[in-house]
Structures are given as structure tokens and as C-alpha cells.
Write a protein that holds these residues in place. Structure first.
Motif, mmCIF file in Angstrom:
data_model
loop_
_atom_site.group_PDB
_atom_site.id
_atom_site.type_symbol
_atom_site.label_atom_id
_atom_site.label_comp_id
_atom_site.label_asym_id
_atom_site.label_seq_id
_atom_site.Cartn_x
_atom_site.Cartn_y
_atom_site.Cartn_z
ATOM 1 N N SER A 99 -18.674 33.004 3.584
ATOM 2 C CA SER A 99 -18.496 33.412 5.061
ATOM 3 C C SER A 99 -18.509 32.522 5.959
ATOM 4 O O SER A 99 -17.673 32.463 7.071
ATOM 5 N N LEU A 100 -19.513 31.416 5.903
ATOM 6 C CA LEU A 100 -19.706 30.252 6.912
ATOM 7 C C LEU A 100 -18.261 29.505 6.797
ATOM 8 O O LEU A 100 -17.863 28.945 7.737
ATOM 9 N N ALA A 101 -17.726 29.386 5.525
ATOM 10 C CA ALA A 101 -16.438 28.606 5.418
ATOM 11 C C ALA A 101 -15.304 29.081 6.221
ATOM 12 O O ALA A 101 -14.446 28.679 6.305
ATOM 13 N N LEU A 102 -15.446 30.510 6.642
ATOM 14 C CA LEU A 102 -14.388 31.053 7.196
ATOM 15 C C LEU A 102 -14.080 30.651 8.797
ATOM 16 O O LEU A 102 -12.940 30.824 9.269
ATOM 17 N N ILE A 103 -15.027 29.909 9.263
ATOM 18 C CA ILE A 103 -14.831 29.104 10.576
ATOM 19 C C ILE A 103 -13.908 27.910 10.547
ATOM 20 O O ILE A 103 -13.503 27.578 11.625
ATOM 21 N N LEU A 104 -13.419 27.680 9.257
ATOM 22 C CA LEU A 104 -12.393 26.424 9.271
ATOM 23 C C LEU A 104 -11.218 26.732 9.070
ATOM 24 O O LEU A 104 -10.758 27.934 8.752
ATOM 25 N N PRO A 105 -10.128 26.149 9.316
ATOM 26 C CA PRO A 105 -8.806 26.270 9.106
ATOM 27 C C PRO A 105 -8.573 26.725 7.785
ATOM 28 O O PRO A 105 -9.190 26.320 6.799
ATOM 29 N N PRO A 106 -7.624 27.900 7.600
ATOM 30 C CA PRO A 106 -6.974 28.271 6.313
ATOM 31 C C PRO A 106 -6.818 27.422 5.359
ATOM 32 O O PRO A 106 -6.894 27.228 4.101
ATOM 33 N N ALA A 107 -6.276 26.119 5.727
ATOM 34 C CA ALA A 107 -5.798 25.040 4.962
ATOM 35 C C ALA A 107 -6.899 24.588 4.027
ATOM 36 O O ALA A 107 -6.881 24.241 2.941
ATOM 37 N N VAL A 108 -8.163 24.283 4.891
ATOM 38 C CA VAL A 108 -9.327 23.987 4.159
ATOM 39 C C VAL A 108 -9.767 24.659 3.086
ATOM 40 O O VAL A 108 -10.274 24.383 1.831
ATOM 41 N N LEU A 109 -9.727 26.067 3.357
ATOM 42 C CA LEU A 109 -10.229 27.097 2.140
ATOM 43 C C LEU A 109 -9.252 26.894 1.478
ATOM 44 O O LEU A 109 -9.811 27.249 -0.076
ATOM 45 N N THR A 110 -8.018 26.723 1.307
ATOM 46 C CA THR A 110 -7.006 26.437 0.105
ATOM 47 C C THR A 110 -7.486 25.172 -0.691
ATOM 48 O O THR A 110 -7.528 25.360 -1.948
ATOM 49 N N LEU A 111 -7.751 24.187 -0.079
ATOM 50 C CA LEU A 111 -8.375 23.024 -0.847
ATOM 51 C C LEU A 111 -9.610 23.177 -1.442
ATOM 52 O O LEU A 111 -9.794 22.557 -2.129
ATOM 53 N N LEU A 112 -10.439 23.990 -0.811
ATOM 54 C CA LEU A 112 -11.571 24.302 -1.608
ATOM 55 C C LEU A 112 -11.519 25.176 -2.887
ATOM 56 O O LEU A 112 -12.377 24.941 -3.610
ATOM 57 N N SER A 113 -10.423 25.879 -2.788
ATOM 58 C CA SER A 113 -10.433 27.024 -3.815
ATOM 59 C C SER A 113 -9.752 26.191 -5.052
ATOM 60 O O SER A 113 -10.148 26.534 -6.425
ATOM 61 N N LEU A 114 -8.964 24.986 -4.887
ATOM 62 C CA LEU A 114 -8.623 24.367 -6.103
ATOM 63 C C LEU A 114 -9.673 23.599 -6.875
ATOM 64 O O LEU A 114 -9.743 23.821 -8.133
#
Length: 283
Positions: A99-114
């Protein structure tokens, strides 16, 4: 899981294979819309899972392990409460981090999921498919599991070092990320092996040594969000530290000092990278 307790991991290792395979085949058909495609995929998942359950029931998979269970517990115990608390804290804490990660840009979340998928698949492939053969309800010594852990750590560590060097040469801008994932791979494998040894050779109350880990890391992530340097590196370190610190504490409890110190060094390294990223990018 009953078959796994008998030392037969092939069923739990393949539990998602039929469903995913059928769902993939169904997606190849030219469906008229995305809604119909999703519906067809979900139907395929349900159908394949039902077929898999029917096959296991026909072959009496895990039946022997259940048959050997006592009809009633020999004494009252609080084992299930320890495991329930551990699961609640672990899953709940990681949901807060997401939930805290949602404050970051969507591109960061994509890089996190990999990296999360890479680490999860490596642990599932090597640990879930092999460890039940080494540690199950009839195992009386952790010696084989300790040997396996050393071999696995050496294998993954070697690949991780080579990958880090290759990542630095090919994508120097992502070198820090690659190093974190490399450390996380070793930490995750160590944590998975340590968890299985703990379930078999330590009392359920041993879970208390790791229950505190997730809340501490969640608080650290929450504090990190106040820094201008909070980003992908901090999130990756947080996820990796859950495995590294848990592995360190469990391996110490199991008396495996060598691998405990390896996990401890990984914990220190990840903590240093996390703090460094916050300080270097702060205004």
C-alpha cells in the motif's frame, strides 16, 4: 500438503501446472472480446483444478499421512495460534508495504513486480520441489537439509555474482537493483529452507523470533516514505530484508551458525544499501 508431509513433493510442486497450461491454451483462441477471454480463462482454471483434485483423490494422494494422524490430539496445545499469528503478521505487514508503494510512479511498481516474481519462482523451483524429500514427518535429523542449504546458497550465490557482473556491464544504471535481487535470491532460499527445518525440528513457539521482523520493517518503510530518496531501492531492500532477517534468526535457533552468519551479512548489506539510497537521494 499431506503428500508433501510424506516426502512426496511432486503434487504440490505441480499444483498450478494443469490450470496454467489449460488457461494459456484457451487464451490462444480468437475470442470476440476481452471480457469473454477472461471468462474463458477463469473457466479453464476452474476446470483444470477440478480435474487435478479428482486425479489426486483417485490416487489417494496424501491419504497415508492422514491415516497415521491420531484420532484426537494427545494434549491441548497452542501450535495453531503461533502459526496463525505468524501468517497474519507476515501477510498483513507485506500488504501495508504494498500500500505504501502506491505513492510511487506506476513504472516503479512494474519494476518491483519483476524481481518479486523471479525470487518467488527460484524459491518455489528449488526449495518446494526438493526440501520435502529431505525434511518430512519421518525425518529425524536436519543434516541433509543443512547440506542442501549450503549447496543451494553456493549455486545461487555464484549465479547471483555472475548476474551482478553482467548487469553492471550491460545496464550500469540498474547495478544496485541487480545486487539487491542477487542478495534477495540467496536470502529467500535460505529463509524457505530454514522455515521448513523450523516446522519440523523446533516447537511452534519458535515462530516468535520472526513475528517481530515484519512490523519493524513496515515501520522502517513508513518512515522512509518521508524521505526524498524513497523509491524502488528502498522497497526491494524491505522485501529482501524480511527473508534475510528471518533466515538469520531461524538459522541461529537451529544452530546452523555458518549459514546464519551468511544471512546476517546479507541483512547488514541490505540495510546499508537501504540507508545509503535514502541519504544519497535526499534533498
Amino acid at each position: 500438503m499431506s503428500a508433501e508431509a510424506e516426502g512426496s513433493p511432486q503434487w504440490v510442486a505441480a499444483v498450478a501446472l494443469p490450470a496454467n497450461a489449460l488457461a494459456t491454451l484457451v487464451l490462444l483462441a480468437p475470442w470476440p472480446s476481452s471480457d469473454v477471454t477472461v471468462t474463458a480463462m477463469m473457466a479453464a482454471l476452474c476446470l483444470a483444478n477440478a480435474a487435478f483434485i479428482a486425479l489426486m483423490a483417485k490416487k489417494s494422494v496424501g491419504r497415508e499421512a492422514l491415516r497415521r494422524l491420531p484420532s484426537r490430539p494427545e494434549r491441548r496445545h497452542a501450535a495453531h495460534w503461533w502459526f496463525l499469528t505468524k501468517s497474519f503478521v507476515s501477510y498483513g505487514g507485506l500488504m501495508v508495504v504494498q500500500s505504501l508503494a502506491l505513492i510511487l510512479p506506476p513504472a516503479v511498481l512494474t519494476l518491483l513486480s519483476l524481481p518479486m516474481k523471479i525470487v518467488g519462482s527460484v524459491s518455489a523451483t528449488f526449495v518446494n520441489a526438493i526440501m520435502p524429500r529431505l525434511v518430512h514427518q519421518n525425518t529425524d535429523s536436519p543434516a541433509a537439509a543443512r547440506k542442501f542449504l549450503r549447496q543451494l546458497a553456493a549455486l545461487i550465490g555464484g549465479v547471483a555474482i555472475a548476474g551482478s557482473i553482467g548487469g553492471y556491464l550491460a545496464f550500469p544504471q540498474y547495478f544496485t537493483t541487480v545486487v539487491i535481487v542477487a542478495l534477495w535470491l540467496v536470502a529467500s532460499a535460505s529463509s524457505s529452507v530454514a522455515q521448513r527445518m523450523t516446522f519440523r525440528f523446533l516447537p511452534p513457539s519458535a515462530s516468535r523470533v520472526t513475528i517481530v521482523v515484519v512490523p519493524v520493517i513496515v515501520v522502517a518503510v513508513a518512515l522512509s516514505t518521508q524521505s526524498g530518496g524513497f523509491g524502488l531501492v528502498a522497497l526491494l531492500c524491505a522485501y529482501a530484508l524480511v527473508d534475510a532477517s528471518s533466515s538469520f534468526l531461524l538459522l541461529l535457533s537451529l544452530g546452523d551458525k555458518l549459514m546464519a552468519w551468511v544471512s546476517g551479512l546479507i541483512t547488514l548489506g541490505l540495510s546499508g544499501i537501504w540507508i545509503g539510497s535514502l541519504l544519497s537521494n535526499s534533498p
